[in-house]
Design a protein around this motif. Structure first.
Motif, mmCIF file in Angstrom:
data_model
loop_
_atom_site.group_PDB
_atom_site.id
_atom_site.type_symbol
_atom_site.label_atom_id
_atom_site.label_comp_id
_atom_site.label_asym_id
_atom_site.label_seq_id
_atom_site.Cartn_x
_atom_site.Cartn_y
_atom_site.Cartn_z
ATOM 1 N N MET B 77 -39.120 2.880 -1.240
ATOM 2 C CA MET B 77 -39.352 1.314 -2.521
ATOM 3 C C MET B 77 -40.961 1.235 -3.247
ATOM 4 S SD MET B 77 -40.912 -0.867 0.451
ATOM 5 C CE MET B 77 -41.971 -1.655 0.338
ATOM 6 N N ALA B 78 -42.022 2.337 -2.629
ATOM 7 C CA ALA B 78 -42.987 2.263 -3.656
ATOM 8 C C ALA B 78 -42.689 3.652 -4.650
ATOM 9 C CB ALA B 78 -43.751 2.841 -2.210
ATOM 10 N N HIS B 79 -41.689 4.157 -4.721
ATOM 11 C CA HIS B 79 -41.553 5.338 -5.651
ATOM 12 C C HIS B 79 -41.410 4.260 -7.337
ATOM 13 C CE1 HIS B 79 -40.031 9.074 -7.918
ATOM 14 N NE2 HIS B 79 -40.714 9.532 -6.642
ATOM 15 N N PRO B 80 -41.887 4.833 -8.219
ATOM 16 C CA PRO B 80 -41.838 4.360 -9.723
ATOM 17 C C PRO B 80 -40.136 4.684 -10.371
ATOM 18 C CG PRO B 80 -44.119 5.929 -9.246
ATOM 19 C CD PRO B 80 -43.156 6.181 -7.715
ATOM 20 N N ALA B 81 -39.719 5.919 -9.794
ATOM 21 C CA ALA B 81 -38.594 6.216 -10.173
ATOM 22 C C ALA B 81 -37.299 5.096 -10.262
ATOM 23 C CB ALA B 81 -37.893 7.495 -10.165
ATOM 24 N N ILE B 82 -38.066 4.764 -9.038
ATOM 25 C CA ILE B 82 -37.147 3.461 -7.833
ATOM 26 C C ILE B 82 -37.250 2.243 -8.825
ATOM 27 C CG2 ILE B 82 -36.125 2.668 -5.300
ATOM 28 C CD1 ILE B 82 -35.291 5.597 -5.867
ATOM 29 N N ARG B 83 -38.130 2.108 -8.933
ATOM 30 C CA ARG B 83 -38.530 0.533 -8.779
ATOM 31 C C ARG B 83 -38.124 0.515 -10.113
ATOM 32 N NH1 ARG B 83 -44.130 -2.767 -7.098
ATOM 33 N NH2 ARG B 83 -43.592 -1.952 -4.732
ATOM 34 N N ASP B 84 -37.818 1.397 -11.824
ATOM 35 C CA ASP B 84 -37.712 1.513 -12.063
ATOM 36 C C ASP B 84 -36.484 1.106 -12.672
ATOM 37 O OD1 ASP B 84 -40.804 1.539 -13.360
ATOM 38 O OD2 ASP B 84 -40.178 3.440 -14.121
ATOM 39 N N HIS B 85 -35.614 1.906 -12.042
ATOM 40 C CA HIS B 85 -34.309 2.127 -12.168
ATOM 41 C C HIS B 85 -33.578 2.080 -11.022
ATOM 42 C CE1 HIS B 85 -34.677 4.550 -15.640
ATOM 43 N NE2 HIS B 85 -35.441 5.589 -15.103
ATOM 44 N N GLY B 86 -33.716 1.578 -9.997
ATOM 45 C CA GLY B 86 -33.608 0.682 -8.421
ATOM 46 C C GLY B 86 -33.980 -0.070 -7.789
ATOM 47 N N SER B 87 -34.227 -0.876 -8.978
ATOM 48 C CA SER B 87 -35.486 -1.998 -8.018
ATOM 49 C C SER B 87 -34.894 -2.413 -7.199
ATOM 50 C CB SER B 87 -35.744 -2.603 -9.046
ATOM 51 O OG SER B 87 -36.364 -4.692 -8.356
ATOM 52 N N VAL B 88 -32.923 -2.970 -7.161
ATOM 53 C CA VAL B 88 -32.470 -3.638 -6.163
ATOM 54 C C VAL B 88 -32.405 -3.384 -5.040
ATOM 55 C CG1 VAL B 88 -30.139 -2.416 -6.915
ATOM 56 C CG2 VAL B 88 -29.714 -4.864 -5.564
ATOM 57 N N LEU B 89 -32.800 -1.714 -5.142
ATOM 58 C CA LEU B 89 -32.612 -0.952 -3.533
ATOM 59 C C LEU B 89 -34.183 -1.285 -2.827
ATOM 60 C CD1 LEU B 89 -31.499 1.165 -1.377
ATOM 61 C CD2 LEU B 89 -32.736 2.445 -3.052
ATOM 62 N N ALA B 90 -35.624 -1.358 -4.213
ATOM 63 C CA ALA B 90 -36.813 -1.311 -3.602
ATOM 64 C C ALA B 90 -36.726 -2.347 -2.786
ATOM 65 C CB ALA B 90 -37.234 -1.259 -4.926
ATOM 66 N N GLN B 91 -36.200 -3.544 -3.550
ATOM 67 C CA GLN B 91 -36.447 -5.166 -2.728
ATOM 68 C C GLN B 91 -35.154 -5.247 -1.412
ATOM 69 O OE1 GLN B 91 -34.642 -8.263 -5.289
ATOM 70 N NE2 GLN B 91 -34.586 -6.484 -7.598
ATOM 71 N N ALA B 92 -34.891 -4.899 -1.684
ATOM 72 C CA ALA B 92 -33.892 -4.744 -0.155
ATOM 73 C C ALA B 92 -34.938 -4.118 0.951
ATOM 74 C CB ALA B 92 -32.377 -4.147 0.046
ATOM 75 N N LEU B 93 -35.028 -2.453 0.625
ATOM 76 C CA LEU B 93 -35.874 -1.928 1.249
ATOM 77 C C LEU B 93 -37.657 -2.805 1.735
ATOM 78 C CD1 LEU B 93 -36.135 1.775 0.668
ATOM 79 C CD2 LEU B 93 -34.085 0.562 1.661
ATOM 80 N N ALA B 94 -38.071 -3.621 1.135
ATOM 81 C CA ALA B 94 -39.143 -4.041 1.366
ATOM 82 C C ALA B 94 -39.247 -5.075 2.254
ATOM 83 C CB ALA B 94 -39.852 -5.089 -0.290
ATOM 84 N N VAL B 95 -37.550 -5.562 2.790
ATOM 85 C CA VAL B 95 -37.805 -6.139 3.511
ATOM 86 C C VAL B 95 -37.225 -6.405 5.201
ATOM 87 C CG1 VAL B 95 -37.618 -7.961 2.133
ATOM 88 C CG2 VAL B 95 -35.489 -7.649 2.742
ATOM 89 N N LEU B 96 -36.600 -4.401 4.690
ATOM 90 C CA LEU B 96 -36.485 -4.006 5.864
ATOM 91 C C LEU B 96 -37.452 -4.040 6.706
ATOM 92 C CD1 LEU B 96 -33.122 -0.787 5.963
ATOM 93 C CD2 LEU B 96 -35.735 -1.057 7.390
ATOM 94 N N GLY B 97 -37.029 -4.304 8.433
ATOM 95 C CA GLY B 97 -37.501 -4.291 9.203
ATOM 96 C C GLY B 97 -39.683 -4.401 9.357
ATOM 97 N N SER B 98 -39.909 -3.940 9.742
ATOM 98 C CA SER B 98 -41.080 -3.998 9.365
ATOM 99 C C SER B 98 -42.372 -2.705 8.252
ATOM 100 C CB SER B 98 -41.910 -4.316 10.721
ATOM 101 O OG SER B 98 -41.741 -3.106 11.148
ATOM 102 N N PRO B 99 -43.465 -3.132 8.333
ATOM 103 C CA PRO B 99 -44.203 -1.844 8.128
ATOM 104 C C PRO B 99 -43.531 -0.345 8.898
ATOM 105 C CG PRO B 99 -45.959 -3.485 7.756
ATOM 106 C CD PRO B 99 -43.877 -3.919 8.314
ATOM 107 N N GLN B 100 -44.259 -0.402 10.247
ATOM 108 C CA GLN B 100 -44.216 0.834 10.974
ATOM 109 C C GLN B 100 -42.152 1.602 10.480
ATOM 110 O OE1 GLN B 100 -45.383 -2.274 11.818
ATOM 111 N NE2 GLN B 100 -46.510 -2.372 13.446
#
Lengths: 777, 287
Positions: B77-100
């Motif tokens: 979710m922190a990877h620049p390529a995912i943020r640029d081209h797969g933001s929908v995935l990054a958004q989902a992972l950002a709310v998956l579970g907890s930081p741990q």
């Protein structure tokens, strides 16, 4: 005198090397260990665990036990003992008021968490295996799974020996003309609702250790009630009290869930069966959920009558509580609920009635608030309904009807002591959040409804008129010149131990570093009652204050005698030393201790809290169960909420609470208590729903029993309306519970403000909120 | 407790899977160890992806994003390529579970759990992602929507390892939107979720709409009818309300301890209303 806690004096931390001062915030000495996770709870303390004990639980809600087959378990290698009721020498009954709960079932299974057999094994693997090998035969009985079923004609009776059948305790409080007064009312408003079962979810689950040696039983447990545990354990297991010692280290949370026996008798039984061996027991989260007591589900039905001018004239309140299969503290919870049913309002005519009812659901017991969050949920909503009916604002109707000092509370008891509810209301009314509410409401974004809510609560302190609310403090000047506080009342995390050090430090002019604390130990410390009922600091602090005065005087007089000084006033305590003011000479406290013999260096004091003398009921049982109280804390809560109409999500945007809990000893700790109580109260309002079906728990762990996280909680602003309670140590009153009484009611009123609707069933989860929005008004 | 093996190459891992009794592939363990504790799974041995060369890589080519199965969710979710081209995935992972959980959990693990509530799945469906499976006979590929067969069920054959997921970079100007409705804000399991990809034309009409819902059926739900309905229309409130009705017909939710079927159905349609914003000229991307 209003103190805004957030901007209060504890902004600048007091140096830890200086003596603490009453009224100034002081970091609690246990804070660092708690934050780092290095604090030793009961089971973390260094010790040998020779054996592990575990419980075979019934898993069925209602049955007559026929036989238990333990043979296979006994034959398993590594198993030291398998015990059933037949191995218990004592009464095999525990309970605080009614001793109606078996340690191990001998006749009737009354809920799924009932303990049938106890296994003691050399490790957890053997323990688990042995528990799975125990089988039992039972005749299944029809169960009772709701208050309505318990009261139905022909319902199975859970305790045939109980005179009033499935009604554990019933009571009514009537004042003035009671229900007849409704005839004179111009307006009437009503509400009915059900509030849910709530689980404590202590960070530290129930646990302990025990050993039987030298003909005595030693138990260390995570408990709020070490002295009561000693008596209950001794009786249940057939030992004399002096042969049982209970110690209570810092708890990782209690909230009432450890107000009474959890692992203690079971551990005692295991230790008796395996003399000389250290036995440990820890319930995992799932076992804790099934076996531990919960906040009572309650059905509430209210009618409030008003005169034409909007003054409250008559109240009819009915509150029934599901206490599960055992009394635990169900009768006392009912009594406190009835006493507080009318809230902090002057209502001349009241009829308040309720029952605590046996069912085959999980055990209902003590939980922070103790019946008051339930009744407040109904009362504060009916007050808002009344406001609407008579065209007053929620603030105006409360200011018009709230209690003032000298008036009678709805239960009929006179409020002779500090009564700051009006000042709490005024503080909220003057706050920018209240003042800006109108503007905020107008700016709701798309798909969002906004609302503001107000709720008041009062909370009595202590055990009521009959049960002695007593604490004994012991304070020692050690041979090394340090002070030692022997504290017999548990610190379940709320910080009372830190407060006792704070008080001793202030009175003796010593930095906290110079003071040691002995945590509750029935051998070393003196009886102090339970850590509960918003009375922990109040009662012990009084005893400690007296002990400090005695010891200080003794040290000073001893110095005067030894040094042939006429006037003891020439001496004063300073950090680590006794200073002779006239000459400026200083004597290390270790030197002073050397002059004194051990008995002289020890001061002991007792304090019993004042009680209400009002005769408000002829019902002796209600009186015994604690009605009425003498001293109350007050709080007014205000919340702004946003409802997402697409998902039913309720976001509490901001929260404000103005509280009269008397003068503050350590403002930082008061703030922590209020934050925690509001968070737990919002959990009760919006998330926490302990569900059962046919007595079986559906929410078996924290993936389905939802407690709020940091992102679910609003910024909280706290105001202290610091009345001075004349009987309070340093003018303080209890603050442990009052904060949890109002959040559900406050959210309910804010939601109704937003959408015009009030749900009948709580908590207001997203699913319920969305369904409520779809309902026709 | 069973032993944990740490192969250092994919071949070694496949070899171990073939040779051991009741092996379980360990890729973070945030689901697997919970199931083991509950007694729902009793692996004889764990084969960890942790030290396999390349198993945690995130790669970007001219046209594609490739995420290896062992890549931790927090890194994805922190990877620049995912943020640029797969933001929908990054958004989902950002709310998956907890930081741990995000530090330990992996994309491979989340796909293999094959839960209808798996937060990475709706975005992967919406991105038309494919998975690549490694087995003794080499690699095989298939769309993620074919790989997932039911709750907890995948097309993975015994002896195979899920090696990577890849997707074609969406065209520039594509809007990414993910929303999860759980029982609380963080550390929550989805009651309903929606992943949406769509490209608004300069006149506000949308071309290329891709929608996927979580937790409203035995697997992720897609609705070609809803997508077709939205094509070449501006995302006004009225249009989205119409799409919501179609979505409610497409989902197949059940009632469970977290939510009622009725709630899930209602919210599955309601969540489309959030897509209104970009039609007013605001860019609807959370990153």
């Amino acid at each position: 005198m209003n103190t805004f806690l957030k901007t209060g004096p504890h902004g600048t931390a007091h140096p830890e090397t200086a003596p603490p001062q009453i009224g100034l915030s002081q970091p609690r000495p246990d804070a660092a260990a708690k934050i780092r996770g290095t604090e030793k709870f009961t089971i973390d303390l260094p010790g040998k665990d020779d054996l592990w004990a575990g419980v075979k639980r019934a898993g069925i809600p209602h049955a007559r036990l026929i036989s238990i087959d333990t043979e296979k378990a006994r034959a398993l290698p590594g198993v030291a003992a398998v015990l059933t009721h037949q191995d218990i020498q004592g009464s095999n009954r525990q309970g605080v008021v009614r001793q109606d709960q078996p340690v191990l079932v001998d006749d009737r299974i009354r809920h799924c968490g009932d303990a049938l057999a106890l296994v003691v094994a050399r490790d957890k693997t053997a323990l688990g295996k042995a528990l799975s090998l125990i089988t039992f035969e039972a005749e299944v009985l029809p169960g009772i799974f709701s208050i309505e079923e318990a009261l139905a004609e022909g319902a199975p009776v859970l305790h045939p020996d109980h005179e009033t059948g499935n009604i554990l305790l019933a009571g009514a409080l009537t004042q003035g003309q009671g229900l007849d007064a409704f005839k004179a009312c111009a307006w009437e408003v009503t509400i009915s609702l059900t509030v849910p079962v709530q689980e404590h979810v202590c960070l530290e689950t129930e646990c302990g250790r025990a050993i039987f040696k030298d003909n005595r039983l030693f138990i260390t447990a995570s408990t709020q009630t070490p002295f009561r545990d000693r008596n209950e354990t001794a009786q249940a297991l057939g030992l004399s009290q002096d042969r049982v010692q209970v110690t209570a280290p810092f708890l990782g949370g209690g909230f009432g869930g450890k107000d009474g026996i959890t692992v203690q008798t079971l551990l005692g039984l295991a230790a008796l069966a395996c003399p000389g061996k250290h036995v440990a027991m820890v319930w995992d989260r799932e076992e804790s959920f099934i076996a531990s007591p919960k906040r009572h589900r309650a059905n509430l039905s209210y009618r409030l009558g008003l005169l034409a001018d909007g003054s409250f004239h008559a109240l009819e309140a009915r509150a029934d509580f599901d206490t599960g299969p055992y009394d635990h503290l169900g009768g006392v919870v009912l009594a406190l609920g009835l006493e507080h049913a009318g809230g902090p309002y002057a209502i001349p005519h009241t009829h308040i009635e309720g029952r605590a009812v046996y069912t085959n659901n999980p055990v209902g017991g003590a939980f922070r608030g103790f019946g008051v969050p339930q009744v407040t949920a109904a009362m504060e909503q009916v007050v808002d309904l009344a406001a609407k009916r008579v065209n007053l604002s929620p603030m105006e109707i409360r200011l018009k009807n709230c209690l003032t000092r000298g008036q009678k509370a709805p239960a009929g008891n006179t409020l002779a002591r500090s009564t700051g509810i009006r000042e709490c209301l005024a503080a909220v009314a003057a706050h920018p959040l209240w003042q800006g509410a109108g503007a905020w409401l107008k700016k709701a974004p798309a798909h969002t409804l906004r609302g503001c809510g107000l709720a008041c609560a009062m909370h009595g302190m202590g055990f009521g008129p009959v049960v002695p609310d007593v604490a004994h403090a012991k304070l020692e000047l050690t041979a090394q010149g340090r002070f030692r506080v022997y504290c017999g009342v548990s610190d379940m995390g709320q910080g009372n131990a830190a407060t006792f050090l704070h008080i001793a430090g202030d009175l003796l002019c010593q930095p906290i570093d110079n003071i040691d604390l002995i945590l509750p130990d029935t051998d070393q410390t003196l009886p102090c009652g339970s850590s509960s009922a918003s009375r922990t600091t109040f009662t012990f602090a009084h005893a400690l204050t007296r002990a400090a005065a005695t010891l200080k005087e003794r040290i000073v007089r001893r110095a005067a005698d030894s040094l042939m000084v006429d006037d003891p006033e020439e001496f004063t305590l300073v950090p680590g030393e006794l200073r002779h003011l006239t000459s400026g000479r200083a004597f290390p406290l270790a030197v002073m201790a050397g002059f004194m013999n051990p008995d002289e260096r020890m001061a002991v004091s007792r304090y019993r809290a004042p009680t209400a003398r009002d005769h408000v009921t002829d019902n002796k049982a209600l009186k015994m169960h604690g009605v009425p109280h003498a001293i109350f804390s007050y709080t007014v809560h205000f919340a702004r909420v946003e409802i997402d109409t697409l998902t039913g999500g309720i976001r509490v945007d901001r929260y404000l609470a103005a509280t009269d809990c008397g003068r503050l000893i350590n403002p930082a700790l008061v703030e922590q208590q209020m934050h925690g109580a509001i968070a737990q109260g919002l959990g009760y309002a919006l998330f926490e729903d302990f569900l059962t079906e046919g007595g079986q728990t559906l929410t078996r762990d924290l993936s389905t029993y939802i407690i709020p996280g940091a992102l679910d909680l609003p910024p909280m602003e706290l105001i202290s309306v610091a009345t001075r309670e004349q009987d309070g140590p340093f003018g303080m009153k209890g603050v442990g519970e009052v904060g949890i009484d109002a959040p559900l009611a406050c959210v309910a009123n804010a939601v109704a403000d937003a959408c015009g609707k009030r749900p009948g069933t709580w908590p207001l989860t997203r699913v319920r909120m969305l369904a409520l929005l779809k309902e026709k008004p | 407790m069973a032993d944990v093996l740490f192969p250092v190459s994919l071949d070694q891992a496949l070899d171990l899977l073939a040779k051991t009794e009741a092996p379980a592939v360990l890729a973070g363990g945030t689901d697997l160890l919970v199931q083991v504790r509950q007694g729902k799974k009793t692996p004889g041995i764990f084969v960890s992806l942790d030290r396999i060369e390349g198993a945690q890589e995130i790669l970007e080519t001219e046209t594609e994003i490739i995420i290896r199965a062992g890549a931790p969710l927090a890194r994805i979710m922190a990877h620049p390529a995912i943020r640029d081209h797969g933001s929908v995935l990054a958004q989902a992972l950002a709310v998956l579970g907890s930081p741990q959980i995000r530090n330990m959990g992996t994309l491979g693990g989340n796909i293999m759990t094959a839960s209808p509530a798996g937060d990475s799945l709706p975005p992967l469906y919406a991105l038309d992602a494919r998975v690549q499976l490694a087995g003794p006979e080499g690699f095989r590929r298939m769309p993620v929507r074919d790989f997932i067969q039911g709750p907890g069920k995948t097309a993975l054959a015994p002896g195979e390892i899920l090696w990577q997921a890849n997707f074609t970079k969406p065209a520039p100007g594509t809007c990414h939107w993910f929303e999860k409705v759980g029982q609380r804000t963080a550390l929550s399991i989805s009651m309903v979720s929606l992943a949406a990809l769509f490209r608004p034309d300069p006149d506000g009409r949308v071309s290329k709409v891709s929608l996927a819902w979580g937790s409203v059926g035995p697997t992720i739900v897609e609705s070609p009818e809803t997508e077709t309905f939205l094509l070449n229309k501006p995302l006004t409130r009225e249009v989205l309300a119409g799409a919501g009705d179609l979505a409610r017909q497409a989902v197949r939710p059940i009632s469970d301890i977290r939510a009622t079927a009725d709630f899930r159905r209602q919210v599955a349609g309601n969540l489309l209303m959030r897509l209104e914003t970009p039609a007013k000229g605001k860019r609807l991307t959370r990153y």
